[in-house]
Design a protein around this motif. Structure first.
Motif, PDB file in Angstrom:
ATOM      1  N   MET A 105       7.068   1.079   2.318  1.00 11.24           N
ATOM      2  CA  MET A 105       7.810   1.146   1.053  1.00 11.24           C
ATOM      3  C   MET A 105       8.732   2.365   1.000  1.00 11.24           C
ATOM      4  O   MET A 105       9.896   2.253   0.697  1.00 11.24           O
ATOM      5  N   LEU A 106       8.153   3.541   1.343  1.00 14.38           N
ATOM      6  CA  LEU A 106       8.992   4.746   1.410  1.00 14.38           C
ATOM      7  C   LEU A 106       8.749   5.452   2.744  1.00 14.38           C
ATOM      8  O   LEU A 106       7.604   5.595   3.178  1.00 14.38           O
ATOM      9  N   THR A 130       5.163   8.215   5.813  1.00 15.54           N
ATOM     10  CA  THR A 130       5.369   6.853   5.289  1.00 15.54           C
ATOM     11  C   THR A 130       4.274   6.528   4.287  1.00 15.54           C
ATOM     12  O   THR A 130       3.141   7.002   4.414  1.00 15.54           O
ATOM     13  N   CYS A 131       4.641   5.758   3.284  1.00 21.66           N
ATOM     14  CA  CYS A 131       3.615   5.216   2.393  1.00 21.66           C
ATOM     15  C   CYS A 131       3.999   3.800   2.012  1.00 21.66           C
ATOM     16  O   CYS A 131       5.172   3.463   1.953  1.00 21.66           O
ATOM     17  N   LYS A 132       2.951   2.992   1.814  1.00 23.49           N
ATOM     18  CA  LYS A 132       3.181   1.575   1.502  1.00 23.49           C
ATOM     19  C   LYS A 132       2.763   1.298   0.064  1.00 23.49           C
ATOM     20  O   LYS A 132       2.063   2.097  -0.562  1.00 23.49           O
ATOM     21  N   ARG A 133       3.152   0.128  -0.401  1.00 23.40           N
ATOM     22  CA  ARG A 133       2.757  -0.340  -1.715  1.00 23.40           C
ATOM     23  C   ARG A 133       1.225  -0.390  -1.795  1.00 23.40           C
ATOM     24  O   ARG A 133       0.573  -0.797  -0.838  1.00 23.40           O
ATOM     25  N   LYS A 186       0.858   0.022  -7.111  1.00 27.88           N
ATOM     26  CA  LYS A 186       1.665   1.247  -7.116  1.00 27.88           C
ATOM     27  C   LYS A 186       1.222   2.134  -5.950  1.00 27.88           C
ATOM     28  O   LYS A 186       0.124   1.954  -5.410  1.00 27.88           O
ATOM     29  N   THR A 187       2.046   3.093  -5.633  1.00 27.57           N
ATOM     30  CA  THR A 187       1.711   4.041  -4.573  1.00 27.57           C
ATOM     31  C   THR A 187       1.496   5.412  -5.204  1.00 27.57           C
ATOM     32  O   THR A 187       2.300   5.835  -6.038  1.00 27.57           O
ATOM     33  N   VAL A 188       0.409   6.068  -4.820  1.00 28.79           N
ATOM     34  CA  VAL A 188       0.113   7.380  -5.381  1.00 28.79           C
ATOM     35  C   VAL A 188       0.050   8.378  -4.232  1.00 28.79           C
ATOM     36  O   VAL A 188      -0.693   8.173  -3.267  1.00 28.79           O
ATOM     37  N   VAL A 189       0.858   9.420  -4.302  1.00 28.07           N
ATOM     38  CA  VAL A 189       0.844  10.463  -3.264  1.00 28.07           C
ATOM     39  C   VAL A 189       0.342  11.749  -3.921  1.00 28.07           C
ATOM     40  O   VAL A 189       0.922  12.226  -4.891  1.00 28.07           O
TER      41      VAL A 189
END
Ligand SMILES: Nc1ncnc2c1ncn2[C@@H]1O[C@H](COP(=O)(O)OP(=O)(O)OP(=O)(O)O)[C@@H](O)[C@H]1O
Length: 220
Positions: free
Chosen positions: A1-2, A23-26, A191-194
């Motif tokens: 995703m990002l 990198t992070c995904k949904r 949602k994605t949580v960082v």
């Protein structure tokens, strides 16, 4: 995703990131760990578009984000990112409700209905035990209450990505549990949580843990 590909960042002569990848995904909870001063906040600032990187590529949903164009970058941020900053960045002279609604001021007027946003703000405030505080000025509430206001504010426009910089430092056990439950709920909603954190209680719910070391992000 990002995705941040091969990004580098230097402050004056100090190298913070050197050809690092993120990198992070949904539907993921991603942790950023590492010793104090290593670059966790800088990494979140770069993802949020608050800080520029020197070189590298920034992709969101496989599309390049134009980080050199301030207008496009702000639009990207408003639309997709909610950021719980370490120092909360609340406006002292505004009320809790006004602070929660702040992100809508930077969003296109026709996009959000003020009445709906206020209802959402009140519902979130209820969940986080802040109903009584809604009309209080920020300067008249406690550190833990400020942290919860910052958390609610990051959610008000329902962004796809929520960034949280040490979000539990001021929270007691009860509020920690609320925040933990919230992050799991967000993940389940896709949602994605960082989260930049030293708090090992997050390790069990993480989809991925990065340690920042030697100017890179190393997956643990
Ligand atoms: N605007 C700036 N100008 C110069 N140096 C900076 C700036 N912002 C951050 N730094 C430096 O970059 C490094 C990384 O800082 P950052 O705040 O990202 O670390 P951190 O891992 O989040 O630390 P902490 O866990 O203590 O919050 C630090 O050495 C810091 O002093």
């Amino acid at each position: 995703m990002l995705e941040l590909k091969q990004f580098s960042k230097t402050f004056k002569s100090k190298l913070i990131f050197n050809l690092a990848d993120f990198t992070c995904k949904r539907g993921e909870i991603v942790l950023l760990t590492g010793r104090s001063g290593i670059g966790k906040t800088t990494c979140l600032d770069i993802i949020s578009g608050i800080k520029r990187y020197d070189t590298g590529d920034f992709l969101f949903k496989n599309q390049k984000v134009e980080t050199q164009n301030e207008t496009k970058l702000s639009a990207f941020r408003n639309e997709n990112i909610g950021y719980i900053l370490q120092d909360f960045a609340l406006i002292d002279s505004y009320t809790v409700l006004e602070n929660i609604l702040l992100p809508s001021l930077y969003s296109p007027k026709d996009k959000h209905n003020r009445h709906d946003l206020e209802t959402k703000a009140r519902n979130l405030a209820y969940e986080f035990d802040l109903t009584e505080m809604l009309n209080r000025k920020i300067k008249a509430i406690s550190g833990g209450q400020k942290q919860r206001v910052a958390i609610i504010r990051s959610l008000i426009l329902e962004p796809a990505i929520i960034l949280a910089d040490e979000p539990t430092t001021n929270l007691d056990k009860e509020n920690f549990d609320l925040v933990m439950a919230l992050f799991i709920k967000l993940k389940n909603e896709g949602k994605t949580v960082v989260i930049a954190t030293h708090d090992e209680r997050f390790f069990d719910i993480a989809s991925k843990i990065y340690e920042i070391k030697n100017c890179r992000l190393i997956e643990k």
